[in-house]
Write an enzyme that holds these catalytic residues in place. Structure first.
Site, PDB file in Angstrom:
ATOM      1  N   THR A  43      -8.561  -7.183   5.545  1.00 39.36           N
ATOM      2  CA  THR A  43      -8.504  -7.983   6.780  1.00 39.36           C
ATOM      3  C   THR A  43      -9.665  -7.670   7.729  1.00 39.36           C
ATOM      4  O   THR A  43     -10.236  -6.590   7.706  1.00 39.36           O
ATOM      5  CB  THR A  43      -7.189  -7.710   7.523  1.00 39.36           C
ATOM      6  OG1 THR A  43      -7.038  -6.301   7.680  1.00 39.36           O
ATOM      7  CG2 THR A  43      -6.010  -8.280   6.772  1.00 39.36           C
ATOM      8  N   GLY A 101      -7.484 -15.887   2.686  1.00 44.49           N
ATOM      9  CA  GLY A 101      -7.143 -17.238   3.125  1.00 44.49           C
ATOM     10  C   GLY A 101      -6.884 -18.259   2.034  1.00 44.49           C
ATOM     11  O   GLY A 101      -6.912 -19.460   2.292  1.00 44.49           O
ATOM     12  N   ASN A 127      -2.172  -8.468  11.710  1.00 43.17           N
ATOM     13  CA  ASN A 127      -1.064  -7.548  11.469  1.00 43.17           C
ATOM     14  C   ASN A 127      -1.498  -6.127  11.727  1.00 43.17           C
ATOM     15  O   ASN A 127      -2.681  -5.783  11.604  1.00 43.17           O
ATOM     16  CB  ASN A 127      -0.516  -7.702  10.045  1.00 43.17           C
ATOM     17  CG  ASN A 127      -1.216  -6.788   9.066  1.00 43.17           C
ATOM     18  OD1 ASN A 127      -0.900  -5.593   8.978  1.00 43.17           O
ATOM     19  ND2 ASN A 127      -2.200  -7.311   8.347  1.00 43.17           N
ATOM     20  N   GLY A 181       0.811  -1.219   0.000  1.00 40.56           N
ATOM     21  CA  GLY A 181       0.000   0.000   0.000  1.00 40.56           C
ATOM     22  C   GLY A 181       0.842   1.265   0.000  1.00 40.56           C
ATOM     23  O   GLY A 181       1.746   1.426   0.815  1.00 40.56           O
ATOM     24  N   CYS A 229      -8.112  -0.022   5.124  1.00 39.81           N
ATOM     25  CA  CYS A 229      -7.036  -0.427   6.022  1.00 39.81           C
ATOM     26  C   CYS A 229      -7.453  -0.188   7.468  1.00 39.81           C
ATOM     27  O   CYS A 229      -7.777   0.934   7.843  1.00 39.81           O
ATOM     28  CB  CYS A 229      -5.743   0.343   5.737  1.00 39.81           C
ATOM     29  SG  CYS A 229      -4.428  -0.157   6.856  1.00 39.81           S
TER      30      CYS A 229
END
Lengths: 304, 248
Positions: free
Chosen positions: A193, A244, A68, A45, A130
């Site tokens: 995520t 995944g 993370n 990013g 994000c």
């Protein structure tokens, strides 16, 4: 056998790309294999100005995955366009380069869209999801009105196909997807995520210095497949599916749910050849099931 | 020519102290390429704990790479159950190791499991003065290996073996008369090494540890604060010049 996929007008040799943030700018993994063997890469990013990122620890292992909180550490867009992009374009002729951009403000996104238009990047992936930064990031991606405004304004300045990366941390991902489509997005990528947390019960401290972070890895796959399917049922623009993916079978599952391209992320950490093995895995599946064209798989799930 | 994942057969295994496991790995290329202070990134083959485990290289000779690790969590527990004859899938050697100043007056300072990566370094120095600290007598290990490289002082925190106290205190005099300090161990020790080296105006190299992801520089997870920002421990490190590191 045809593995080529035309995504937003860009021809990918095969449907496998790598997930932003898991593949740097390609150098490291290009030491392990020729990146022309995969469809493309989405780079780390990028922000308008260099960014230092969060204080470590930035990673925690959880059951079947990781959390993370890197916080978008990167050398800045200009540095990428001047140093990394020419290297990638010179060394690899087929591998498509997706520039992943993230901003603190609307103006940042617009300016980045403008700057990238003058480069030979193949696609832009706009990260409005994000979870690890205080300003911008996911804040832009959770409200359909904001998604619409940012997509529309960046699209005005950016002549590259614009893919909007969606956050799973929303109540109704289809509503967000529709807003992006209506505002002119050429494609969508999902999922980013899932916000998670892990606590060390002995020290009573979260493992991540940021306390919370984004979860990825095999454990998130069912959520990701479901979201790709829901979004695919609600929009007419193509999707990059991720979350995944470990092998060709996982990739096929995402394509059946409606993804045109699939992205390998966390699995790169487990096996540096994960993305290229996913290509071979898809081809094996096609051979086994007598499928001539990989495009036949896209959205071919037969729901009950 | 591309870098390859390496497959190494375990040809030796023993517990060298309580919860400290040594594995001897057979792979000629790995042993030839390994430099002091580098590490290997091992796939432990678990579906629950998916990340590779970074383990420092303790020694390398002929076609053997020796690693030693402490059983600390689920990952190292799984790794400790691998047996002789099994094959490990690993990446390596990785990272930037120590600058070997062969003939310098060197102090080699290890704290606990931080001692392990220093052996291969000590073997490559002409006359290192070695100081190793352990919690107690039960944890003391590798004294003979280090003694073969140079005079070696063992310290224990509770005085049950050797010098009573921290290794860095045992090394005080030696550090007064040396060109370089090499250290690996707990953060407070490394911080003290940096301070001593700065005061005396001597060089020091310290090996840093951080929770790691890819191990090859792509994911920006295992960072250490330095003068130039957050640097990758897996690539620029694990060994840094002490003067560069900014302890947070």
């Amino acid at each position: 056998m045809n593995t080529k996929v035309n995504f937003c007008g860009v021809e990918f040799e095969n449907p496998v790309v790598t997930g932003s943030g898991t593949f740097g700018f390609g150098y490291e993994y290009s030491q392990y294999y020729n990146l022309d063997e995969i469809g493309g890469i989405s780079v780390k990013g990028l922000t308008l100005k260099p960014r230092e990122g969060n204080k470590p620890p930035r990673i925690a292992e959880v059951y079947g995955g990781i959390l993370n909180s890197v916080g978008l550490q990167n050398p800045g867009l200009e540095n990428f366009l001047v140093n990394d992009l020419p290297f990638l374009k010179k060394k690899f002729s087929k591998c498509k380069i997706i520039a992943n951009i993230a901003g603190n403000t609307l103006e940042d996104y617009i300016e980045m869209g403008r700057l990238i238009s003058q480069s030979n990047v193949d696609l832009v992936e706009m990260n409005i999801s994000c979870p690890n930064v205080k300003h911008g990031g996911v804040a832009f991606g959770t409200d359909p009105c904001m998604v619409s405004e940012i997509t529309c304004k960046v699209k005005e300045q950016c002549n590259k196909p614009l893919v909007v990366k969606l956050s799973p941390n929303v109540t109704d991902i289809a509503a967000i997807a529709k807003a992006a489509e209506a505002a002119g997005a050429d494609g969508l990528s999902l999922i980013n995520t899932l916000l998670g947390m892990k606590i060390d019960i002995n020290s009573r401290r979260p493992i991540l210095n940021n306390n919370v972070g984004g979860m990825s890895g095999p454990a998130v796959k069912p959520v990701a497949v479901r979201m790709v399917w829901q979004v695919a049922n609600n929009v007419n623009i193509p999707i990059i599916g991720m979350g995944g993916i470990q092998d060709g079978n996982d990739a096929v599952e995402f394509m059946l749910a409606g993804a045109s391209l699939v992205s390998v992320g966390t699995q790169n950490f487990v096996d540096p050849y994960a993305a290229v093995k996913t290509v071979y895995g898809i081809e094996e599946y096609m051979t086994k099931h007598g499928i001539e064209d990989v495009n036949e798989l896209i959205g071919a799930v037969k729901p009950w | 020519m591309h870098t390859q994942v390496k497959f190494c057969k375990i040809v030796g295994k023993r517990e060298i102290a309580k919860n400290q496991v040594e594995l001897l790995l057979e792979n000629e290329i790995l042993a030839k390429e390994a430099l002091p202070g580098q590490f290997v990134h091992i796939n432990i083959g678990s579906e629950k704990n998916i990340l590779r485990r970074p383990i420092s290289i303790c020694d390398a000779y002929d076609n053997i790479t020796r690693i030693v690790f402490e059983i600390k969590g689920e990952g190292t527990e799984i790794l400790s159950k691998k047996n002789v004859g099994e094959t490990l899938d690993l990446l390596g050697p990785l990272g930037t190791g120590f600058t070997v100043k062969k003939d310098a007056k060197a102090v080699v300072l290890g704290g606990g499991l931080g001692s392990f990566p220093l052996l291969y370094l000590a073997k490559n120095l002409t006359s290192p003065k070695v100081f190793l600290g352990f919690r107690d007598k039960e944890m003391v290990c590798m004294e003979e290996d280090f003694s073969a490289c140079g005079p070696t002082v063992i310290a224990t925190d509770n005085g049950t073996y050797g010098y009573n106290g921290f290794a860095i205190n045992a090394a005080k005099e030696a550090m007064d008369d040396c060109d370089i300090i090499y250290a690996c161990g707990p953060t407070p020790m490394l911080k003290a090494v940096k301070q001593i080296a700065m005061e005396k105006g001597i060089e020091a190299e310290i090996s840093m540890e951080q929770r790691m992801g890819c191990g090859i520089g792509a994911c920006l997870v295992c960072v250490c604060k330095t003068k130039s920002g957050y640097d990758k421990v897996c690539q620029k490190g694990p060994v840094f010049k002490a003067s560069e590191v900014e302890f947070e």
